[in-house]
Design a protein around this motif. Structure first.
Motif, mmCIF file in Angstrom:
data_model
loop_
_atom_site.group_PDB
_atom_site.id
_atom_site.type_symbol
_atom_site.label_atom_id
_atom_site.label_comp_id
_atom_site.label_asym_id
_atom_site.label_seq_id
_atom_site.Cartn_x
_atom_site.Cartn_y
_atom_site.Cartn_z
ATOM 1 N N ALA A 191 72.724 47.678 36.277
ATOM 2 C CA ALA A 191 73.835 47.743 36.364
ATOM 3 C C ALA A 191 75.122 47.836 37.013
ATOM 4 N N VAL A 192 76.342 47.521 36.128
ATOM 5 C CA VAL A 192 77.379 46.698 36.548
ATOM 6 C C VAL A 192 78.689 47.573 36.144
ATOM 7 N N ILE A 193 78.994 48.338 36.945
ATOM 8 C CA ILE A 193 80.596 49.220 36.675
ATOM 9 C C ILE A 193 81.941 48.164 37.093
ATOM 10 N N ALA A 254 80.776 50.540 31.632
ATOM 11 C CA ALA A 254 79.543 50.619 32.460
ATOM 12 C C ALA A 254 78.522 49.280 31.842
ATOM 13 N N VAL A 255 78.241 48.044 32.044
ATOM 14 C CA VAL A 255 77.281 47.367 31.923
ATOM 15 C C VAL A 255 75.924 47.400 32.162
ATOM 16 N N GLU A 256 74.375 47.695 31.367
ATOM 17 C CA GLU A 256 73.717 48.145 32.373
ATOM 18 C C GLU A 256 72.553 46.354 31.364
ATOM 19 N N ASN A 268 71.922 44.268 28.001
ATOM 20 C CA ASN A 268 71.528 46.169 27.270
ATOM 21 C C ASN A 268 72.348 47.278 26.637
ATOM 22 N N GLU A 269 72.542 47.073 27.349
ATOM 23 C CA GLU A 269 74.167 48.231 26.301
ATOM 24 C C GLU A 269 75.469 48.490 27.556
ATOM 25 N N VAL A 270 76.183 48.985 26.689
ATOM 26 C CA VAL A 270 77.820 49.264 27.788
ATOM 27 C C VAL A 270 77.860 50.562 27.399
ATOM 28 N N PRO A 274 83.258 56.249 32.995
ATOM 29 C CA PRO A 274 82.392 56.522 33.806
ATOM 30 C C PRO A 274 80.660 56.899 33.461
ATOM 31 N N HIS A 275 79.859 56.647 34.197
ATOM 32 C CA HIS A 275 78.508 56.453 33.731
ATOM 33 C C HIS A 275 77.682 56.897 34.845
#
Lengths: 387, 387
Positions: A191-193, A254-256, A268-270, A274-275
């Motif tokens: 994941a990348v925020i 947040a990009v999973e 996957n999903e976003v 905040p995550h």
């Protein structure tokens, strides 16, 4: 330039759960006035905001009435009435993330189609309006078992997602719009925020990795930075930026992602907020994700997303055999370990697998943090006083 | 073992200023219930505590009534009715720091005598019941100009302390019990925060250094770690521990010290609470001072006091030419610098030199943080909207 600090400016937050609670540490730090609405009168945000309202986040009139009291509006949960946000935007109330972004993300079918349109890599999928359509497609061999079923709406914390392995699994699927996604074996879940402000400034946090339990299919640790090759990390980071750009997102996204066996990166999903995968940042980053979200939506300069130290996050979920008034067993034991910070969300009642808090473990040496994280995981328990 | 987390346990805090406000970030993080009392209805603590009361902290009955609602009682300001605390202790309410510790610290004459009794190094001094006595002592040449005058009570933030350089200065001194202290030239002003819990566990934070303006006699930066020799730092650390031990202190004790020209360490004064010299810890330390105070008074394990990165703190005080509704000039400019975190206390009205907030600057390289700190100091201004 708007004056946010110790002023009459009001930030409205839709949703009053733990994400909102941690956001409020930051609005308090900056002395920014806040209004919060949540359906529960016992929401974790109830204290710490300047004004709390109980209300239904999916109700058009309720959201409209609440939103009109704010100068800027944000949310900490996707389940918000989008039509009301659109109306508020048309009345000049800044809503970040925007109603149109949220609309694309709220429905997973729409979200997946968006990636296809924008040629952003994601696992192949088909969308079905009803479960009957899905079954027909199976019979026609347009899709094949195994596949991943995802409900188009209402999915949260692992709900609304199933890996379908046989005909029996298909029978159990509920009604409603859904996706069948090709099951792709992956090496890592990453994941990348991404933080982006209305001026278009963009910053990404380091790539984090979800470490799964060796047998149970459950994330046990979120680890920052991910223990992957730099080239792969850079690929994931660049893709996350592209996603944020495609949405013209404002705030945190947040990009999973999946890292496939061939080191391809698939979205996957976003989550437009905040995550969970960014909780480590409170203790590990120069600028934590909650402060960054506030900076982004208020068009303030974005803070440094680098880490001071390695960080690992363990979720504190309710024990599967306990329901009732919560108690945190062995919390003092884990507090005696260096670099360990428990966060207790303040929910009075525990239920099996309910998110009740999280623990961050930091250390200059990530492998040492990982050892301590395992001790934490093996000692603390979220139980009820009277089982 | 008491269960503090998401329980019915109640922590009472006397005083609702910025120190209390920052303490509440930690009680919120742990979901510990809090009651706060402050004389001002606009105290920074008013939101974020579970229950706020307006009341006079020096009034016996008011403090007694408030304290009886708490399970453990602490304070964030020394100006509290000690007799009420004694009574509460006798009724079984745990008060940390204890009434007897506070009593020794509240009055600077008593505090100085305590150091003499315990053979703890401090500048030579004489105590006078009245200013007349001091003047007689001067005439009798028992004390000599120059000396440092300190009011025994009521001193705060530099008030109640003067360097007396000539006969004119003597004439200006107010009535009341006071101390005349030998003026000792010093190389550095240092501070160490000591944490001690009721079990007697003790931890010290690194030695910090106050850097003064080259010409004006004013602290400009608090720097952690102090840029001094290790042997001197160790001497200061050991002395601070001895002071905490002498007081049998529970909670945080901030020990302010002088490093003399001969590298002797002398105690200046102490504060039995989180302290301005420890604000850097929120961003720089593994365990910040506010969390540590909570851990200490609740007899929880003390956290790691080491730093993740170098830290520098700059106070945000009201501009000398401004009084009125506050405005923070150039705050967005400083937020664009890496590692800079402003803390705004939430006071609506600025006055010359009033403490309105602080800014922390962190960096792995302390000298780089020092450069950024200077930029911060030179840009942000605390002014009033309408001068």
């Amino acid at each position: 330039m708007v004056n946010y600090f110790s002023s009459d400016f009001k930030l409205g937050i839709l949703g009053g759960g733990q994400l909102g609670k941690m956001m409020l540490y930051e609005t308090r730090k900056y002395d920014i006035q806040t209004l919060v609405m949540d359906p529960s009168d016992e929401a974790p945000c109830k204290i710490s905001c300047n004004h709390f309202e109980q209300g239904d986040l999916m109700d058009y009139e309720t959201v409209l009435k609440f939103g009109r009291k704010a100068d800027v509006l944000t949310f900490e949960i996707e389940g918000v009435n989008v039509e009301a946000l659109k109306k508020l935007e048309s009345e000049g109330i800044k809503t970040y993330p925007s109603a149109s972004t949220l609309e694309k993300i709220q429905n997973k079918a729409v979200q997946k189609k968006f990636y296809s349109e924008k040629q952003l890599p994601t696992a192949p999928f088909k969308v079905f309006d009803t479960i009957e359509d899905l079954k027909n497609s199976l019979s026609a061999k347009e899709i094949e078992i195994p596949f991943v079923w995802k409900s188009a709406t209402g999915g949260y914390d692992g709900k609304g997602v199933s890996v379908i392995k046989n005909a029996e699994d298909v029978k159990k699927l509920p009604e409603g719009e859904c996706i069948a996604e090709q099951l792709i074996p992956f090496k890592n879940e990453l994941a990348v925020i991404v933080a982006r402000n209305p001026s278009g400034d963009i910053k990404t946090y380091p790539v984090v990795e979800m470490e799964f339990h060796p047998t149970a299919n459950q994330v046990e640790y979120v680890i920052c930075p991910a223990r992957i090759e730099n080239t792969v990390a850079e690929k994931a980071r660049v893709l996350a930026e592209k996603v944020s750009d495609a949405f013209q997102h404002v705030g945190l996204l947040a990009v999973e992602m999946f890292q496939t066996e061939d080191d391809d990166i698939l979205i996957n999903e976003v989550a437009p907020r905040p995550h969970n995968s960014g909780h480590y940042s409170i203790e590990a980053s120069y600028t934590n994700q909650f402060e960054q979200h506030i900076r982004a939506i208020l068009d303030l300069p974005l803070g440094n997303t680098e880490s001071k130290v390695g960080g690992i996050m363990v979720n504190l979920v309710g024990d599967k055999d306990h329901e009732g008034e919560v108690q945190y067993e062995n919390i003092e034991e884990i507090m005696s370990l260096d670099g360990v910070t428990p966060h207790i969300y303040g929910k009075k009642i525990t239920r099996p697998f309910r998110k009740m808090g999280h623990v961050t473990i930091v250390d200059k040496d990530l492998s040492k943090a990982r050892e301590v994280a395992e001790k934490v995981k093996n000692s603390i328990k979220v139980i009820s006083k009277n089982k």
